[in-house]
Design a protein around this motif. Structure first.
Motif, mmCIF file in Angstrom:
data_model
loop_
_atom_site.group_PDB
_atom_site.id
_atom_site.type_symbol
_atom_site.label_atom_id
_atom_site.label_comp_id
_atom_site.label_asym_id
_atom_site.label_seq_id
_atom_site.Cartn_x
_atom_site.Cartn_y
_atom_site.Cartn_z
ATOM 1 N N ALA A 281 0.830 -1.199 0.000
ATOM 2 C CA ALA A 281 0.000 0.000 0.000
ATOM 3 C C ALA A 281 0.869 1.255 0.000
ATOM 4 N N GLY A 282 0.567 2.162 -0.936
ATOM 5 C CA GLY A 282 1.320 3.408 -1.048
ATOM 6 C C GLY A 282 2.458 3.361 -2.038
ATOM 7 N N ASP A 283 2.867 2.168 -2.458
ATOM 8 C CA ASP A 283 3.940 2.053 -3.453
ATOM 9 C C ASP A 283 3.434 2.519 -4.815
ATOM 10 N N ASP B 170 -9.379 0.558 3.899
ATOM 11 C CA ASP B 170 -9.769 1.075 5.207
ATOM 12 C C ASP B 170 -10.358 -0.063 6.040
ATOM 13 N N ILE B 171 -10.627 0.201 7.318
ATOM 14 C CA ILE B 171 -11.039 -0.856 8.241
ATOM 15 C C ILE B 171 -12.350 -1.504 7.819
ATOM 16 N N GLU C 129 -15.186 -6.320 5.654
ATOM 17 C CA GLU C 129 -15.991 -6.906 4.577
ATOM 18 C C GLU C 129 -15.234 -8.038 3.883
ATOM 19 N N LEU C 130 -13.951 -7.819 3.676
ATOM 20 C CA LEU C 130 -13.115 -8.814 2.999
ATOM 21 C C LEU C 130 -13.059 -10.110 3.801
ATOM 22 N N LEU D 81 -6.399 -7.461 12.737
ATOM 23 C CA LEU D 81 -6.764 -6.222 13.437
ATOM 24 C C LEU D 81 -5.658 -5.807 14.412
ATOM 25 N N LYS D 82 -4.980 -6.774 14.985
ATOM 26 C CA LYS D 82 -3.833 -6.459 15.839
ATOM 27 C C LYS D 82 -2.765 -5.720 15.060
#
Length: 227
Positions: A39-41, A86-87, A92-93, A221-222
């Motif tokens: 993410a962000g690359d 996002d969370i 959902e995934l 989530l951790k």
């Protein structure tokens, strides 16, 4: 600058009836799964074309497909960047993953051959023998384990949907096997799933698979809380 994928480097192999654009697309998806892009690359046409030794046309086609599926997004005129989920998207995934993995385990209990059950045990043995520090290899073997269950389910539509879901999971970043104790607990969950599939107990296999994904979500989530 985007990381250079370690496991998907080199030129794209021609032949086999696979269109070049499709080959580039799969190469990029594999790089996402391997954690080479996160993410962000940023992904730039020219860089990808040079790395894969292809023209920019199939790269443009592949990046367009990634964008259409929501894996990447525009980066202000500077190419595309890998999306960060996002969370709510993560929840959902995993909700969908729980349903699909449960269904796959149930169907595998009905259809898996003895050699397929043996293959699951072999994958799990390789997982156990993987050094604790090599979380990336554990993640690769874990994908192989779940893919093998899905193949044993004998349902092409479930198999296709599961493959797409794996591409989304690749956007989540570091594997949950970096969470303390997760490799050990995951091994126990996998063993129980194999035993249920071997015993042809579809109800139990589905319950175990769904519980396994709920535990994976807890670990995910951790990780997200630490970011």
């Amino acid at each position: 600058m985007a990381r250079r994928p370690a496991k998907t480097g080199g030129s794209i192999a021609r032949g086999g009836g696979v269109a070049l654009g499709e080959a580039v697309f799969r190469s990029l998806c594999e790089a996402l799964q391997a954690g080479s892009y996160r993410a962000g690359d940023r992904l730039r046409e020219e860089e990808v074309a040079q790395r894969l030794k292809v023209s920019r046309t199939p790269v443009r086609e592949a990046l367009g497909r990634l964008a259409a599926r929501g894996f990447v997004e525009p980066a202000g005129g500077r190419g595309l960047i890998v999306r960060n989920l996002d969370i709510s998207e993560v929840l959902e995934l995993y909700a969908m993953r729980e349903i699909m993995e449960g269904a796959a385990a149930r169907l595998a209990a009905e259809h898996a051959s003895a050699p397929e059950v043996d293959a699951l045990r072999d994958i799990e043995q390789a997982f156990v023998e993987t050094p604790a520090a090599d979380a990336a290899e554990m993640a690769r073997l874990n994908r192989s384990f779940h893919e093998a269950i899905c193949r044993a389910a004998r349902n092409r539509y479930l198999d296709n949907a599961s493959r797409e879901l794996q591409d989304w999971i690749a956007l989540l970043g570091p594997t949950t096997f970096t969470v303390t104790g997760r490799p050990s607990s995951s091994h126990g969950e996998h063993q129980a799933m194999i035993d249920a599939i071997a015993a042809r107990d579809g109800d139990k296999a589905e319950q175990l698979a769904r519980a396994h994904i709920r535990e994976a979500l807890r670990c995910r989530l951790k990780l997200l809380q630490k970011q």
